[in-house]
Design a protein around this motif. Structure first.
Motif, mmCIF file in Angstrom:
data_model
loop_
_atom_site.group_PDB
_atom_site.id
_atom_site.type_symbol
_atom_site.label_atom_id
_atom_site.label_comp_id
_atom_site.label_asym_id
_atom_site.label_seq_id
_atom_site.Cartn_x
_atom_site.Cartn_y
_atom_site.Cartn_z
ATOM 1 N N MET A 1 -35.685 57.089 22.050
ATOM 2 C CA MET A 1 -36.581 56.414 20.887
ATOM 3 C C MET A 1 -36.414 57.009 19.773
ATOM 4 S SD MET A 1 -39.434 53.207 21.957
ATOM 5 C CE MET A 1 -38.833 52.689 20.643
ATOM 6 N N ILE A 2 -36.785 58.026 19.433
ATOM 7 C CA ILE A 2 -37.291 59.092 17.902
ATOM 8 C C ILE A 2 -34.819 59.490 18.292
ATOM 9 C CG2 ILE A 2 -37.504 61.146 17.179
ATOM 10 C CD1 ILE A 2 -39.944 61.080 18.348
ATOM 11 N N ALA A 3 -34.759 60.019 19.293
ATOM 12 C CA ALA A 3 -33.014 60.300 19.281
ATOM 13 C C ALA A 3 -31.607 59.468 18.599
ATOM 14 C CB ALA A 3 -33.142 61.201 20.345
ATOM 15 N N ASP A 4 -32.752 58.344 19.156
ATOM 16 C CA ASP A 4 -31.170 56.899 18.789
ATOM 17 C C ASP A 4 -31.826 56.694 17.485
ATOM 18 O OD1 ASP A 4 -30.575 57.944 21.348
ATOM 19 O OD2 ASP A 4 -30.900 56.029 22.463
ATOM 20 N N GLY A 5 -32.745 56.939 17.115
ATOM 21 C CA GLY A 5 -33.160 56.043 15.653
ATOM 22 C C GLY A 5 -33.546 54.760 15.866
ATOM 23 N N LYS A 6 -34.111 54.793 16.653
ATOM 24 C CA LYS A 6 -34.988 53.688 17.556
ATOM 25 C C LYS A 6 -35.686 53.151 16.198
ATOM 26 C CE LYS A 6 -32.474 52.381 21.794
ATOM 27 N NZ LYS A 6 -32.671 51.430 22.741
ATOM 28 N N ILE A 7 -36.869 53.731 16.317
ATOM 29 C CA ILE A 7 -38.006 54.052 15.256
ATOM 30 C C ILE A 7 -37.481 54.385 13.749
ATOM 31 C CG2 ILE A 7 -39.181 54.899 17.148
ATOM 32 C CD1 ILE A 7 -39.521 58.162 15.508
ATOM 33 N N GLY A 8 -36.202 54.191 13.723
ATOM 34 C CA GLY A 8 -36.277 54.564 12.239
ATOM 35 C C GLY A 8 -36.230 56.389 11.121
ATOM 36 N N LYS A 9 -36.010 56.276 10.355
ATOM 37 C CA LYS A 9 -36.001 57.995 10.403
ATOM 38 C C LYS A 9 -37.718 58.421 10.491
ATOM 39 C CE LYS A 9 -36.002 61.409 6.111
ATOM 40 N NZ LYS A 9 -35.854 60.966 4.772
ATOM 41 N N LEU A 10 -37.596 58.918 11.161
ATOM 42 C CA LEU A 10 -38.536 59.888 11.873
ATOM 43 C C LEU A 10 -39.447 60.584 10.090
ATOM 44 C CD1 LEU A 10 -40.879 61.395 13.911
ATOM 45 C CD2 LEU A 10 -38.743 62.936 13.898
ATOM 46 N N VAL A 11 -40.619 60.455 10.232
ATOM 47 C CA VAL A 11 -41.434 60.766 8.908
ATOM 48 C C VAL A 11 -42.557 61.797 9.467
ATOM 49 C CG1 VAL A 11 -40.460 59.087 7.300
ATOM 50 C CG2 VAL A 11 -43.013 58.761 8.746
ATOM 51 N N GLY A 12 -43.085 61.458 10.202
ATOM 52 C CA GLY A 12 -44.096 62.588 10.875
ATOM 53 C C GLY A 12 -44.763 62.523 12.084
ATOM 54 N N ILE A 13 -45.415 63.169 12.278
ATOM 55 C CA ILE A 13 -46.357 63.119 13.931
ATOM 56 C C ILE A 13 -47.400 63.748 13.758
ATOM 57 C CG2 ILE A 13 -45.808 64.161 16.322
ATOM 58 C CD1 ILE A 13 -42.970 64.611 15.741
ATOM 59 N N SER A 14 -48.561 63.058 14.200
ATOM 60 C CA SER A 14 -50.057 63.413 14.054
ATOM 61 C C SER A 14 -50.941 63.422 15.782
ATOM 62 C CB SER A 14 -50.762 62.745 13.132
ATOM 63 O OG SER A 14 -51.950 63.016 13.354
ATOM 64 N N ALA A 15 -50.871 65.094 16.462
ATOM 65 C CA ALA A 15 -51.332 65.013 17.369
ATOM 66 C C ALA A 15 -52.478 65.953 17.087
ATOM 67 C CB ALA A 15 -49.593 66.417 17.855
ATOM 68 N N THR A 16 -53.377 65.816 18.323
ATOM 69 C CA THR A 16 -54.903 66.421 18.192
ATOM 70 C C THR A 16 -55.267 65.871 20.415
ATOM 71 O OG1 THR A 16 -55.859 64.844 16.601
ATOM 72 C CG2 THR A 16 -57.378 65.572 18.029
ATOM 73 N N VAL A 17 -55.327 67.303 20.487
ATOM 74 C CA VAL A 17 -55.946 67.428 21.437
ATOM 75 C C VAL A 17 -57.337 68.531 22.040
ATOM 76 C CG1 VAL A 17 -55.190 70.010 22.234
ATOM 77 C CG2 VAL A 17 -55.565 68.399 24.178
#
Length: 342
Positions: free
Chosen positions: A150-166
């Motif tokens: 989805m990200i690669a195909d642009g289906k979420i629009g422009k990627l602007v951020g990723i937030s991850a926690t473990v």
């Protein structure tokens, strides 16, 4: 895709007989399509724990060796696949030896400890023509595969951020084990359980980091218990990653991917994927196939039925990121260009 379908059981040598190997083995003992022919570990106690699984299931026990060299000397051509689950610092040399001996390899995480080692594994994989899959459940999960596409195909629009926690009670769980010995582990929580976060974020982003700043803490040199990473991707998207290995008894995660049209919510192991579009009050859980275990995914790749979801190229991106994280953390969070670490 390389097709290697055959009716004979896959002959497997398991290298490193600790907890992760035992986890894999329990799914293999009674399978008819898998024949574990050998166990390799310098610790006889660890091997005996694995052999107990066969005794309990009333199955024929595999041979045992205290070194990979001893296995190859005794059984040249005696295996089709190596499952490597040894301490991290041994991954590179053992994988090279197995690939050059004609074995396909399922390699436990993290792939290697440095970007130079990762680049060399790619060269050896190419030279030998063998299969190398890194055993990251995130990259192998349908949820992460769908999110990445989805990200690669642009289906979420422009990627602007990723937030991850473990997070996990890692510091107490791994006390007095090799995982807290830098000479064997190559790092601490961020490079152990946290490696799932680093790999899945790299896989989702699908592009290189250009700069990171990292702060970590721990009481053993080189072994961090917790840490925070801020990074910038080549596209300009901003990434934050937080790993906490000093909390209550738990092991969980959270990843949010922010696009200009959609927000995706998942975790480092890719157990599910929720999608929230502009105007949605709540996110909707994506429907997808039930995730299969790491070994089954490996077999599908080996049989040529799916592309390799976690090749060493993904491992190289993560290794470059890890090199930069370590350099920045050693300099009290000074921003580090990944070009400087390549």
């Amino acid at each position: 895709m390389r097709k290697t379908v055959g009716k004979a059981a896959i002959r497997v040598v398991i290298i490193g007989c600790g907890g992760m190997a035992l986890h894999h083995l329990r799914g293999m003992v009674t399978r008819k399509d898998v024949n574990v022919v050998a166990l390799v570990d310098p610790s006889r106690r660890s091997i005996d724990t694995m052999l107990d699984e066969y005794a309990e299931a009333k199955q024929r026990q595999p041979d045992a060796f205290d070194s990979l060299e001893a296995f190859f000397d005794a059984s040249p051509g005696g295996a089709d696949v190596a499952l490597i689950a040894s301490p991290h610092v041994f991954h590179h040399d053992q994988t090279v030896q197995c690939l050059q001996s004609g074995l396909d390899v399922l390699l436990e995480k993290p792939m290697v400890t440095t970007a130079d080692e990762a680049a060399n594994l790619i060269r050896v994989r190419n030279d030998t023509g063998r299969l190398l899959v890194v055993a990251f459940p995130g990259s192998l999960s349908p949820a992460i595969r769908q999110a990445s596409q989805m990200i690669a195909d642009g289906k979420i629009g422009k990627l602007v951020g990723i937030s991850a926690t473990v997070w996990q009670n890692w510091a107490t769980n791994t006390a007095n084990t090799w995982r807290q010995q830098f000479s064997l582990s190559g790092g601490g929580f961020l490079f152990d359980t946290g490696a799932h976060m680093l790999n899945t974020v790299v896989d989702l982003a699908g592009e290189e980091f250009v700069e990171v700043a990292a702060i970590s803490r721990g009481s053993i040199p080189g072994v961090e218990y917790s840490g925070v990473v801020i990074g910038t991707l080549k596209s300009g998207a901003v990434v934050t990653m937080h790993g906490c290995g000093e909390t209550i008894e738990s092991c969980d995660s959270d990843i949010k991917i922010f696009g200009t049209k959609k927000i995706l919510l998942t975790g480092v192991w890719g157990k599910s994927l929720d999608i929230q579009a502009d105007g949605d009050v709540v996110a909707t859980t994506a429907q997808m196939q039930t995730p299969t275990d790491v070994w089954d995914q490996f077999v599908l790749v080996r049989d040529g039925l799916i592309e390799n979801p976690c090749p060493p190229e993904v491992g190289l991106r993560m290794a470059r990121l890890w090199d930069a994280i370590r350099q920045s953390a050693a300099n009290n969070g000074l921003p580090t260009s990944l070009q400087q670490t390549m």
